[in-house]
Design an enzyme around this catalytic site. Structure first.
Site, PDB file in Angstrom:
ATOM      1  N   GLU A 172       0.799  -1.240   0.000  1.00 35.71           N
ATOM      2  CA  GLU A 172       0.000   0.000   0.000  1.00 35.71           C
ATOM      3  C   GLU A 172       0.830   1.288   0.000  1.00 35.71           C
ATOM      4  O   GLU A 172       0.585   2.201   0.788  1.00 35.71           O
ATOM      5  CB  GLU A 172      -0.953  -0.002   1.207  1.00 35.71           C
ATOM      6  CG  GLU A 172      -1.848  -1.230   1.254  1.00 35.71           C
ATOM      7  CD  GLU A 172      -2.780  -1.271   2.466  1.00 35.71           C
ATOM      8  OE1 GLU A 172      -2.643  -0.418   3.359  1.00 35.71           O
ATOM      9  OE2 GLU A 172      -3.640  -2.162   2.505  1.00 35.71           O
ATOM     10  N   ASN A 219       2.126  -5.209  -3.109  1.00 34.13           N
ATOM     11  CA  ASN A 219       0.717  -5.555  -2.830  1.00 34.13           C
ATOM     12  C   ASN A 219      -0.085  -4.283  -2.547  1.00 34.13           C
ATOM     13  O   ASN A 219       0.384  -3.383  -1.846  1.00 34.13           O
ATOM     14  CB  ASN A 219       0.716  -6.457  -1.580  1.00 34.13           C
ATOM     15  CG  ASN A 219      -0.628  -7.079  -1.268  1.00 34.13           C
ATOM     16  OD1 ASN A 219      -1.233  -7.717  -2.128  1.00 34.13           O
ATOM     17  ND2 ASN A 219      -1.100  -6.908  -0.040  1.00 34.13           N
ATOM     18  N   HIS A 255     -10.407  -6.466  -1.718  1.00 35.73           N
ATOM     19  CA  HIS A 255     -11.443  -6.274  -0.695  1.00 35.73           C
ATOM     20  C   HIS A 255     -12.566  -5.528  -1.405  1.00 35.73           C
ATOM     21  O   HIS A 255     -12.438  -4.337  -1.690  1.00 35.73           O
ATOM     22  CB  HIS A 255     -10.917  -5.411   0.461  1.00 35.73           C
ATOM     23  CG  HIS A 255      -9.833  -6.068   1.252  1.00 35.73           C
ATOM     24  ND1 HIS A 255     -10.058  -7.177   2.044  1.00 35.73           N
ATOM     25  CD2 HIS A 255      -8.518  -5.777   1.389  1.00 35.73           C
ATOM     26  CE1 HIS A 255      -8.931  -7.532   2.636  1.00 35.73           C
ATOM     27  NE2 HIS A 255      -7.981  -6.702   2.243  1.00 35.73           N
ATOM     28  N   GLU A 287      -6.170 -10.852  -0.901  1.00 30.48           N
ATOM     29  CA  GLU A 287      -6.963 -10.606   0.320  1.00 30.48           C
ATOM     30  C   GLU A 287      -8.460 -10.583   0.019  1.00 30.48           C
ATOM     31  O   GLU A 287      -9.211  -9.776   0.585  1.00 30.48           O
ATOM     32  CB  GLU A 287      -6.521  -9.290   0.965  1.00 30.48           C
ATOM     33  CG  GLU A 287      -5.029  -9.233   1.253  1.00 30.48           C
ATOM     34  CD  GLU A 287      -4.572  -8.002   2.023  1.00 30.48           C
ATOM     35  OE1 GLU A 287      -5.415  -7.274   2.580  1.00 30.48           O
ATOM     36  OE2 GLU A 287      -3.345  -7.775   2.067  1.00 30.48           O
ATOM     37  N   ASP A 289     -12.209 -10.602  -0.133  1.00 30.95           N
ATOM     38  CA  ASP A 289     -13.442 -10.758   0.645  1.00 30.95           C
ATOM     39  C   ASP A 289     -14.495  -9.847   0.016  1.00 30.95           C
ATOM     40  O   ASP A 289     -14.171  -8.888  -0.671  1.00 30.95           O
ATOM     41  CB  ASP A 289     -13.279 -10.531   2.161  1.00 30.95           C
ATOM     42  CG  ASP A 289     -12.623  -9.238   2.582  1.00 30.95           C
ATOM     43  OD1 ASP A 289     -12.577  -8.288   1.784  1.00 30.95           O
ATOM     44  OD2 ASP A 289     -12.148  -9.167   3.738  1.00 30.95           O
TER      45      ASP A 289
HETATM   46  C1  XIL Z   1      -5.933  -6.194   8.675  1.00 28.33           C
HETATM   47  C2  XIL Z   1      -6.230  -7.371   9.597  1.00 28.33           C
HETATM   48  O1  XIL Z   1      -7.155  -8.203   8.961  1.00 28.33           O
HETATM   49  C3  XIL Z   1      -6.774  -6.876  10.909  1.00 28.33           C
HETATM   50  O2  XIL Z   1      -6.903  -7.952  11.821  1.00 28.33           O
HETATM   51  C4  XIL Z   1      -5.856  -5.811  11.503  1.00 28.33           C
HETATM   52  O3  XIL Z   1      -6.441  -5.297  12.664  1.00 28.33           O
HETATM   53  C5  XIL Z   1      -5.605  -4.698  10.506  1.00 28.33           C
HETATM   54  O4  XIL Z   1      -5.086  -5.252   9.295  1.00 28.33           O
HETATM   55  N1  XIL Z   1      -4.864  -4.667   3.924  1.00 28.33           N
HETATM   56  C6  XIL Z   1      -3.816  -5.437   4.358  1.00 28.33           C
HETATM   57  C7  XIL Z   1      -3.987  -6.270   5.572  1.00 28.33           C
HETATM   58  O5  XIL Z   1      -2.792  -5.524   3.674  1.00 28.33           O
HETATM   59  O6  XIL Z   1      -2.795  -6.434   6.285  1.00 28.33           O
HETATM   60  C8  XIL Z   1      -5.062  -5.732   6.493  1.00 28.33           C
HETATM   61  O7  XIL Z   1      -5.265  -6.664   7.535  1.00 28.33           O
HETATM   62  C9  XIL Z   1      -6.329  -5.497   5.703  1.00 28.33           C
HETATM   63  C10 XIL Z   1      -6.109  -4.488   4.611  1.00 28.33           C
END
Ligand code: XIL
Length: 367
Positions: A172, A219, A255, A287, A289
Site C-alpha cells: 500500500e 501488494n 477487498h 486478500e 473478501d
Molecule cells: C488487517 C487485519 O485483517 C486486521 O486484523 C488488523 O487489525 C488490521 O489489518 N490490507 C492489508 C492487511 O494488507 O494487512 C489488512 O489486515 C487489511 C487491509
C-alpha cells in the site's frame, strides 16, 4: 522451476471431478454393504488441478479451535499470517532490548502449514500501518530508519528463509490518485533521498539480498481495475523490470463490495491483470473478501456470484497463481471491526458452514 508448484503435478482439467464420480460409482457397484459416500473435492484439490494455490489469511490463536484448524488444513494449499508477521507484531522492541523479535505467532503458523502440506506467503515487510511505537516515536534520522528497516527485513526473511516462499515486501505505498503515500518510510522522515519509488526499489534490493530464493511482491488495494493507482503501480513495475530491480509479482488485495460485480469493472480487472502479466510478473489475488450489509439469501447469492467471477478471472489468467481470501470464516473476519454494519464477507459462515460463495469458488476451480 517453481519448487512450490512443480510441473510434474500438472493434472488434466476435470480429473478430480471424474475420479471422484468414478470412485463413487465403483464403490456403489462393488460393495454389498452401504459404502461411505465419496467426499466432494476440496477447494485445494480443485485448485491444484488448475495450477493455482488457494490461500487464506490465518491467526495462530484460532488454531486451537478444532473447526478452524480442520477447514484451514484441508481446504487450503497456502497460508498467510493475517497479522503475525507485520512489523509491530514480529519486531515489537528495539535492538537495545535483549529480545527485540517475537516469532511465536509466525512460527506456529508455519508449523501448522508444514504439517498440512501448505506453502506460506509472507505479509508484510514495509507498510505504514501496524508499526510499533518504538519506531514511530523514535525521532530517527533517515540513516537510522534505513538501518532499522534493512535489519528488520534481513532478520525476518532470514528467519523464514525456505519456509516462506513469497513476501509482500511493500504494501500500500500509493494513494488512490497514484501519488506516493506519505509514510514514515517514504518521506516522514523517509529512508532514502528521492521523491519517487526509490525507497521501494531500495527495499526490494535488500529483500533479495536477505533471501535470494523468495519471490518478492508489491501488494495494494483498489488497484484491481485500471485506474490511477494501478497505473502508478504498473509504471513502477515496468521500470523495475526494465532495470532489473528484483520484483517478481504484484498482489491485488480485492477487498470488494457487491458493486464490483459490474461487467465493466470485471473486464477492467481482467485487462489490468493482462498488462501486468505481459511484464512477466506473477499475479496473486491476496486478500479477497466481499463485504455485505446483510446476510439475506439474496445477498449471499450475489456474493457467491462475485466470488465466482473473481475466481474465474484468476483461473483464466495464466499468470494468476494464487487466489487467497482474507480469512475464511465470518466468525473471524476483520470486516465487522473495520466497516461498520458490514460483514458476511467470507466463504464459510460463523458456524463454519459452507456458504454459496464456497460452492461458487469450487465450481469455477473445478471447470
Ligand atoms: C488487517 C487485519 O485483517 C486486521 O486484523 C488488523 O487489525 C488490521 O489489518 N490490507 C492489508 C492487511 O494488507 O494487512 C489488512 O489486515 C487489511 C487491509
Amino acid at each position: 522451476m517453481n519448487v512450490f508448484f512443480p510441473r510434474h503435478r500438472i493434472i488434466p482439467r476435470g480429473f478430480f471431478i471424474t475420479a471422484w464420480c468414478l470412485a463413487g460409482f465403483s464403490i456403489l457397484a462393488a460393495s454389498p454393504v452401504p459404502p461411505a459416500l465419496p467426499t466432494a473435492p476440496t477447494l485445494r484439490q480443485a485448485a491444484d488441478a488448475r495450477h493455482v494455490l488457494v490461500g487464506t489469511a490465518a491467526a495462530s490463536h484460532f488454531l486451537s479451535e478444532p473447526e478452524y484448524a480442520s477447514v484451514l488444513g484441508s481446504e487450503f494449499s497456502q497460508l498467510q499470517a493475517e497479522n503475525e508477521m507485520k512489523f509491530g507484531l514480529i519486531h515489537p522492541r528495539p535492538a537495545s532490548d535483549p529480545n527485540p523479535y517475537n516469532f511465536n505467532g509466525g512460527d506456529a503458523l508455519v508449523a501448522f502449514a508444514q504439517g498440512h502440506n501448505m506453502v506460506v506467503r509472507g505479509h508484510t515487510l514495509v507498510w505504514h500501518n501496524q508499526i510499533p511505537d518504538w519506531v514511530k516515536s523514535g525521532n530517527f534520522s533517515p540513516q537510522q530508519l534505513s538501518d532499522i528497516l534493512k535489519g528488520h527485513i534481513h532478520t525476518v526473511m532470514t528467519h523464514y528463509a525456505s519456509k516462506v516462499y513469497a513476501w509482500d515486501v511493500v504494501n500500500e505505498a500509493f494513494e488512490d490518485d497514484g501519488s506516493m503515500r506519505h509514510t514514515i518510510w517514504f518521506d516522514q522522515p523517509g529512508i532514502v533521498a528521492g521523491k519517487g519509488t526509490e525507497y521501494i526499489e531500495e527495499v526490494f534490493r535488500w529483500a533479495h539480498e536477505a533471501d535470494p530464493k523468495a519471490k518478492l511482491f508489491y501488494n495494494d488495494y483498489d488497484a484491481e481495475e485500471i485506474n490511477r493507482k494501478s497505473d502508478a503501480i504498473y509504471a513502477m513495475a515496468k521500470d523495475f523490470k526494465k532495470r532489473g530491480v528484483p520484483l517478481d509479482g504484484v498482489g491485488f488485495q480485492a477487498h470488494v463490495t457487491l458493486k464490483f460485480d459490474d461487467p465493466a469493472k470485471l473486464e477492467s480487472f481482467a485487462k489490468n491483470l493482462e498488462r501486468f502479466a505481459k511484464l512477466g510478473l506473477e499475479l496473486h489475488i491476496t486478500e479477497l473478501d466481499v463485504r455485505l450489509t446483510d446476510p439475506s439469501a439474496e445477498s449471499l447469492a450475489a456474493e457467491a456470484k462475485l466470488y465466482g467471477e473473481i475466481t474465474k478471472l484468476c483461473v483464466q489468467q495464466p499468470a494468476c497463481k494464487v487466489l487467497q481470501t482474507w480469512g475464511f470464516t465470518d466468525k473471524h473476519s476483520w470486516i465487522p471491526g473495520w466497516y461498520k454494519g458490514m460483514g458476511w464477507a467470507l466463504p464459510w459462515d460463523e458456524k463454519y458452514q459452507k456458504k454459496p460463495a464456497y460452492e461458487a469458488m469450487l465450481k469455477e476451480l473445478s471447470k
